[in-house]
Structures are given as C-alpha cells and as structure tokens.
Design a protein around this motif. Sequence first.
Motif, PDB file in Angstrom:
ATOM      1  N   ALA A   1       0.932  -1.170   0.232  1.00  0.00           N
ATOM      2  CA  ALA A   1       0.127  -0.013  -0.060  1.00  0.00           C
ATOM      3  C   ALA A   1       1.007   1.201   0.089  1.00  0.00           C
ATOM      4  CB  ALA A   1      -0.866   0.065   1.222  1.00  0.00           C
ATOM      5  N   ARG A   2       1.984   1.157   0.773  1.00  0.00           N
ATOM      6  CA  ARG A   2       2.776   2.439   0.861  1.00  0.00           C
ATOM      7  C   ARG A   2       3.469   2.672  -0.357  1.00  0.00           C
ATOM      8  NH1 ARG A   2       7.772   2.917   5.152  1.00  0.00           N
ATOM      9  NH2 ARG A   2       8.151   1.197   4.051  1.00  0.00           N
ATOM     10  N   ARG A   3       3.953   1.638  -0.974  1.00  0.00           N
ATOM     11  CA  ARG A   3       4.658   1.896  -2.494  1.00  0.00           C
ATOM     12  C   ARG A   3       3.711   2.418  -3.276  1.00  0.00           C
ATOM     13  NH1 ARG A   3       6.423  -3.283  -5.284  1.00  0.00           N
ATOM     14  NH2 ARG A   3       8.148  -3.311  -3.911  1.00  0.00           N
ATOM     15  N   GLU A   4       2.251   1.876  -3.578  1.00  0.00           N
ATOM     16  CA  GLU A   4       1.617   2.190  -4.490  1.00  0.00           C
ATOM     17  C   GLU A   4       0.951   3.647  -4.184  1.00  0.00           C
ATOM     18  OE1 GLU A   4      -1.661  -0.898  -4.700  1.00  0.00           O
ATOM     19  OE2 GLU A   4       0.050  -2.461  -5.483  1.00  0.00           O
ATOM     20  N   VAL A   5       0.803   4.032  -3.122  1.00  0.00           N
ATOM     21  CA  VAL A   5       0.486   5.215  -2.740  1.00  0.00           C
ATOM     22  C   VAL A   5       1.177   6.305  -3.289  1.00  0.00           C
ATOM     23  CG1 VAL A   5      -0.065   7.112  -1.077  1.00  0.00           C
ATOM     24  CG2 VAL A   5      -1.375   4.797  -1.019  1.00  0.00           C
ATOM     25  N   ARG A   6       2.646   6.139  -2.916  1.00  0.00           N
ATOM     26  CA  ARG A   6       3.852   6.942  -3.005  1.00  0.00           C
ATOM     27  C   ARG A   6       3.599   7.026  -4.876  1.00  0.00           C
ATOM     28  NH1 ARG A   6       5.851  10.975  -2.310  1.00  0.00           N
ATOM     29  NH2 ARG A   6       6.822  10.634  -0.366  1.00  0.00           N
ATOM     30  N   GLN A   7       3.730   5.905  -5.462  1.00  0.00           N
ATOM     31  CA  GLN A   7       3.772   5.973  -6.944  1.00  0.00           C
ATOM     32  C   GLN A   7       2.715   6.667  -7.622  1.00  0.00           C
ATOM     33  OE1 GLN A   7       4.349   1.729  -7.944  1.00  0.00           O
ATOM     34  NE2 GLN A   7       6.461   1.711  -7.631  1.00  0.00           N
ATOM     35  N   GLY A   8       1.321   6.419  -6.841  1.00  0.00           N
ATOM     36  CA  GLY A   8       0.296   6.959  -7.578  1.00  0.00           C
ATOM     37  C   GLY A   8       0.169   8.386  -7.434  1.00  0.00           C
ATOM     38  N   LEU A   9       0.741   8.838  -6.484  1.00  0.00           N
ATOM     39  CA  LEU A   9       0.741  10.316  -6.262  1.00  0.00           C
ATOM     40  C   LEU A   9       1.832  11.019  -6.638  1.00  0.00           C
ATOM     41  CD1 LEU A   9      -1.009  10.328  -2.680  1.00  0.00           C
ATOM     42  CD2 LEU A   9      -2.194  10.676  -4.745  1.00  0.00           C
ATOM     43  N   GLN A  10       2.851  10.446  -7.324  1.00  0.00           N
ATOM     44  CA  GLN A  10       4.080  11.060  -7.686  1.00  0.00           C
ATOM     45  C   GLN A  10       3.649  12.659  -8.628  1.00  0.00           C
ATOM     46  OE1 GLN A  10       6.294   8.188 -10.209  1.00  0.00           O
ATOM     47  NE2 GLN A  10       7.654   8.022  -8.432  1.00  0.00           N
ATOM     48  N   ASN A  11       2.896  12.520  -9.292  1.00  0.00           N
ATOM     49  CA  ASN A  11       2.620  13.794 -10.151  1.00  0.00           C
ATOM     50  C   ASN A  11       1.204  14.490  -9.894  1.00  0.00           C
ATOM     51  OD1 ASN A  11       5.093  13.694 -11.697  1.00  0.00           O
ATOM     52  ND2 ASN A  11       3.994  12.201 -12.759  1.00  0.00           N
ATOM     53  N   PHE A  12       0.774  14.285  -8.617  1.00  0.00           N
ATOM     54  CA  PHE A  12      -0.342  14.764  -8.107  1.00  0.00           C
ATOM     55  C   PHE A  12      -0.178  16.157  -7.324  1.00  0.00           C
ATOM     56  CE2 PHE A  12      -4.386  14.754  -5.490  1.00  0.00           C
ATOM     57  CZ  PHE A  12      -5.279  14.245  -6.480  1.00  0.00           C
ATOM     58  N   THR A  13      -1.208  16.987  -7.610  1.00  0.00           N
ATOM     59  CA  THR A  13      -0.797  18.373  -6.860  1.00  0.00           C
ATOM     60  C   THR A  13      -1.714  18.649  -5.575  1.00  0.00           C
ATOM     61  OG1 THR A  13      -2.556  19.346  -8.219  1.00  0.00           O
ATOM     62  CG2 THR A  13      -0.272  19.328  -9.200  1.00  0.00           C
ATOM     63  N   ASP A  14      -1.233  19.501  -4.927  1.00  0.00           N
ATOM     64  CA  ASP A  14      -2.020  19.816  -3.577  1.00  0.00           C
ATOM     65  C   ASP A  14      -3.392  20.296  -3.991  1.00  0.00           C
ATOM     66  OD1 ASP A  14       0.149  18.754  -2.063  1.00  0.00           O
ATOM     67  OD2 ASP A  14       0.868  20.816  -1.490  1.00  0.00           O
ATOM     68  N   SER A  15      -3.298  21.041  -5.001  1.00  0.00           N
ATOM     69  CA  SER A  15      -4.688  21.807  -5.472  1.00  0.00           C
ATOM     70  C   SER A  15      -5.745  20.634  -5.527  1.00  0.00           C
ATOM     71  CB  SER A  15      -4.322  22.646  -6.719  1.00  0.00           C
ATOM     72  OG  SER A  15      -4.267  21.815  -7.702  1.00  0.00           O
ATOM     73  N   LEU A  16      -5.343  19.452  -5.827  1.00  0.00           N
ATOM     74  CA  LEU A  16      -6.542  18.451  -6.069  1.00  0.00           C
ATOM     75  C   LEU A  16      -6.791  17.566  -4.771  1.00  0.00           C
ATOM     76  CD1 LEU A  16      -5.048  17.153  -9.621  1.00  0.00           C
ATOM     77  CD2 LEU A  16      -7.159  18.589  -9.223  1.00  0.00           C
ATOM     78  N   LEU A  17      -6.081  17.928  -3.957  1.00  0.00           N
ATOM     79  CA  LEU A  17      -6.106  16.893  -2.630  1.00  0.00           C
ATOM     80  C   LEU A  17      -7.521  17.047  -2.040  1.00  0.00           C
ATOM     81  CD1 LEU A  17      -3.286  17.531  -0.204  1.00  0.00           C
ATOM     82  CD2 LEU A  17      -3.975  15.578  -1.219  1.00  0.00           C
ATOM     83  N   TRP A  18      -8.438  17.807  -1.837  1.00  0.00           N
ATOM     84  CA  TRP A  18      -9.675  18.056  -1.626  1.00  0.00           C
ATOM     85  C   TRP A  18     -10.772  17.833  -2.293  1.00  0.00           C
ATOM     86  CZ3 TRP A  18      -9.693  16.820   3.463  1.00  0.00           C
ATOM     87  CH2 TRP A  18      -8.415  17.126   4.315  1.00  0.00           C
TER      88      TRP A  18
END
Length: 187
Positions: free
Chosen positions: A46-63
Amino acid sequence: MFSKKSLSTILSLNMAIEQQTEFWLSGPVAGIVPVLQPVAHAILQARREVRQGLQNFTDSLLWQRPAGVASVAFHLQHLAGVLDRLFTYARAEQLSTEQLNALQKEGKEDTGISMEEMFQHFNKQVEAALDQLRNTKEESVLETRYVGRKRIPSTVLGLLFHAAEHTQRHTGQLLVTARILSKQNIL
C-alpha cells in the motif's frame, strides 16, 4: 549503527522496491513471524502504491471529490488513522484523546497541510506498524482484544488482518480518485 536484522530488512525492502515485485512475492520481511507476513506485505505494498500513484499529483487536487466520492486527502488521513487505531487495539489499549480528535478531523478540509506531509504521516504509521509486527509474538495472535468503548471482541490477528485489508481497500480508492482527478486536470 544498524543491527543485522535491520540491514537485512532494509536490503530486502530495497530489492523489492527496485524490482517492483509485489511484496508478497519478495520473501519474508525480516523479524516478522510467518503468520503476520501477509499483514506486513499488504501494508508495504500500500505504501509503495500510494507513493507511486501520487508522484505527479498536486496539492490543489487534494480535497476535490469527483462525483461526491471521498477526497485523496481523506484517504491519506484515513490510511494513517486506521493503522494507528487498529494497531492500538491490537496492543490491548484504548484510543487516546489525541487519536479520537484525529478521527474527528478525517475528511475535514485543511488546506494548510500538503500531500507530502500527509504521505509522511502515513509513512510514519507504516513504520510504527512494522515495528509492532516485529514485536508481536506468534503465540499472542489469538488473544482476545476489545474494540472501542463498546468493547467488541476480536483477536490480535483479526485486528492486524483488518488493518491490512482496510489499508488495501482505501489505497485502491485513493488511486482511482487520484487518477480521475489527474485526468480531469489535464483536459
């Protein structure tokens, strides 16, 4: 200095990460009894997949909540919280006031915290969970433990297994939500 066990664990985890082999196919996690290996593997995966899945994710999309589903931020908060709470019960402890307050805040928008800070909090809980798994004796896994104020009975194994599967479930939901938001953001 690192102990031989710590170095062995670090090396095996680094090899699994480099090879991108799923953790359950990477051999045992050093220092964890065989019956609890699936718990360790699921949490590490789970930790690996979350890290990989959020590599290019921006804070503006968090919520953001596409189609009303839970936000990526909620899932990051919940992943850390679930590990914290269920592993607390597995130690035969009740939740602290701090843990109950954190539970109440899960999903409530807080733009003052970054995705990286949330991930690091989750990462810290993964490390604490692995430490607890290393200190869990096989003969204790069927001991009764109680959940919540109602003291609903479970076992050490039941709580640890549920922590692992619940972590996997929310990891999947987080990854789908992040992917949808990332695709919408490109358009």
